[in-house]
Design a protein around this motif. Sequence first.
Motif, PDB file in Angstrom:
ATOM      1  N   ALA A 251       0.905  -1.121  -0.177  1.00  0.00           N
ATOM      2  CA  ALA A 251      -0.171  -0.019   0.012  1.00  0.00           C
ATOM      3  C   ALA A 251       0.881   1.227  -0.039  1.00  0.00           C
ATOM      4  O   ALA A 251       1.897   1.070   0.483  1.00  0.00           O
ATOM      5  N   SER A 252       0.368   2.387  -0.367  1.00  0.00           N
ATOM      6  CA  SER A 252       1.114   3.600  -0.378  1.00  0.00           C
ATOM      7  C   SER A 252       0.325   4.575   0.128  1.00  0.00           C
ATOM      8  O   SER A 252      -0.919   4.502   0.047  1.00  0.00           O
ATOM      9  N   PHE A 253       1.036   5.621   0.351  1.00  0.00           N
ATOM     10  CA  PHE A 253       0.325   6.856   0.997  1.00  0.00           C
ATOM     11  C   PHE A 253       1.054   8.134   0.621  1.00  0.00           C
ATOM     12  O   PHE A 253       2.268   8.178   0.364  1.00  0.00           O
ATOM     13  N   GLN A 254       0.333   9.284   0.130  1.00  0.00           N
ATOM     14  CA  GLN A 254       1.198  10.484  -0.443  1.00  0.00           C
ATOM     15  C   GLN A 254       1.502  11.281   0.553  1.00  0.00           C
ATOM     16  O   GLN A 254       0.842  11.588   1.841  1.00  0.00           O
ATOM     17  N   LEU A 255       2.630  11.964   0.357  1.00  0.00           N
ATOM     18  CA  LEU A 255       3.133  13.019   1.167  1.00  0.00           C
ATOM     19  C   LEU A 255       3.156  14.302   0.320  1.00  0.00           C
ATOM     20  O   LEU A 255       4.136  14.502  -0.434  1.00  0.00           O
ATOM     21  N   GLU A 256       2.586  15.054   0.552  1.00  0.00           N
ATOM     22  CA  GLU A 256       2.522  16.447  -0.346  1.00  0.00           C
ATOM     23  C   GLU A 256       1.532  17.434   0.697  1.00  0.00           C
ATOM     24  O   GLU A 256       1.051  17.218   1.615  1.00  0.00           O
ATOM     25  N   GLY A 257       1.388  18.784   0.129  1.00  0.00           N
ATOM     26  CA  GLY A 257       1.037  19.656   0.913  1.00  0.00           C
ATOM     27  C   GLY A 257       1.665  21.097   0.810  1.00  0.00           C
ATOM     28  O   GLY A 257       2.677  21.274   0.158  1.00  0.00           O
TER      29      GLY A 257
ATOM     30  N   ASN B 225       4.489  17.988  -4.181  1.00  0.00           N
ATOM     31  CA  ASN B 225       5.033  16.528  -3.651  1.00  0.00           C
ATOM     32  C   ASN B 225       6.294  17.059  -2.538  1.00  0.00           C
ATOM     33  O   ASN B 225       7.136  17.886  -2.896  1.00  0.00           O
ATOM     34  N   PHE B 226       6.402  16.011  -1.496  1.00  0.00           N
ATOM     35  CA  PHE B 226       7.506  15.915  -0.740  1.00  0.00           C
ATOM     36  C   PHE B 226       8.776  15.551  -1.335  1.00  0.00           C
ATOM     37  O   PHE B 226       8.721  14.679  -2.189  1.00  0.00           O
ATOM     38  N   THR B 227      10.042  15.683  -0.787  1.00  0.00           N
ATOM     39  CA  THR B 227      11.313  15.201  -1.321  1.00  0.00           C
ATOM     40  C   THR B 227      11.679  14.198   0.266  1.00  0.00           C
ATOM     41  O   THR B 227      11.013  14.592   1.144  1.00  0.00           O
ATOM     42  N   ALA B 228      12.730  13.602  -0.013  1.00  0.00           N
ATOM     43  CA  ALA B 228      13.057  12.735   0.912  1.00  0.00           C
ATOM     44  C   ALA B 228      13.445  13.483   2.220  1.00  0.00           C
ATOM     45  O   ALA B 228      13.199  13.262   3.468  1.00  0.00           O
TER      46      ALA B 228
END
Length: 507
Positions: free
Chosen positions: A185-191, A307-310
Amino acid sequence: MADNITLSAAVRQNLLTLQTTADLMSGVQNKLATGLKVNSALDNPNSFFTASGLSNRANDLGTLLDDMGQVIQTMKAADEGIQSITKLVETAKAKANQALQTQSQYERKRYAEQYNDLLKQIEDVAKDSSYKGKNLLGGTGNDLTAIFNEDNTSKLTINAVDYTDTTLSQGLNLSDLAEAKGGAASFQLEGGSASITFLNASSDALSSGSLLSDATGIEVGDVIQLRTAASGGGAGVTGFTNITVGANTKVQDLVDQINGVAGVKAEFDEKTGALKITSNDDVYLHNTNASAATPAPADMVSVTSSNFTAASQLLTGSASYAVGDILTLEDGNGYELGSLEITDKTTVKDLTDFINDFNGVKASFSGSTGKITIESDVTLGLTSTNTNNFNASTFTADSDGVNVTAVQDSGFATDNEINKVIDRLNNALSNLRSQASEFGTNLSTVEIRQNYTKKMINTLQEGAGKLTLADTNQEGANLLALQTRQQLASTSLSFASQADQTVLSLF
């Protein structure tokens, strides 16, 4: 010429005596040389044929005795196999008990795999328990018969069992367990975030308790909206109720209304009067100015997500996280693998590393999509104490967090399944002990008959010997007597010859 030779009566008598004695000595010497007093039917027909019958039966029993020895070895090989299989089943039961003592789905998965390996070893041991091509643990075609007499009327059949396939109901009735097959499963990291400062007409900062209508640009009757597009376009954001500014509407009312939206966070600075809105998706705060001659919506705040970066900090631009939030990783049994407390320095890499710390779990971050993908051998869930905002998507709360559903759970996934396996193992152990006892009884029977046959062979051979064996002491005495008789007869013959020789003295 011999017919014309005349012997005196005395010489002839002594000569005949010597010949008779020589014949007797030859017979005695033959008995001593062979050890038999009856060497052929000519010696004593009754004794010879009776002894032959006894010897033949002893020979037949001797052949059966050899076969019994091989039967015993075959049974011993099967017994050794059962003892080893019993130990393997006991080890499998220990694995089931170990699985019962933990709630970790991953550990139970490993125990299930080890359990299946043990069942494979049980089948291999059963297949290897053969002796000279006969395997009492090999099932059909491997029944063994021990014959105890010459006409096959006395025998014992040892029935084979089949342990080469542990799943057979008439055998051990132990099936391989399902082995876990993982899922992902995956989830988004953004904002993103943006701010607006509320100042009054004197350019003083408002507080959260100030009237919203005191802010420059906002009047009683204005309608504050939270929408998905600029300049009043798009749909209204789910969870946000438009605020009609009244005489008593306060700044805190707006803050609370924004914070009620999943995936959106509002933070108000009492010192500066700044309202910071952070959102996982694009969002716009509009003010429809009802007092204007031509009312038109104005964008008070525009938030654009990315989108986020690491290296991105989780608190920067995302409404899903707040300082003090606890992220918890649990498996399908509710077993907690670990937890991570969010600080103002926690990055995407920190979150990825946290998930990667656990056995059977792998997390990877994609910079192009801004997603963390979780792969797990077992069912897994990542939850947060911030249930309203964590993993919210399109302004909809995801109260159960991020879930990885395994394609297939292991056969040890639940206590109930483990207890069922333990019950089957107990039955298998009972069957093994019962079968070992049955083989033990059969083995004892064959060994008893083997000992009996040995004694019977000795009895038959002894009986034949009584009829045919010579008494060497007696025959030795007979030979000595005959030798004495021969010497006396030779002396007597010499005397008789001397009497005849006196005639020569006349010439």
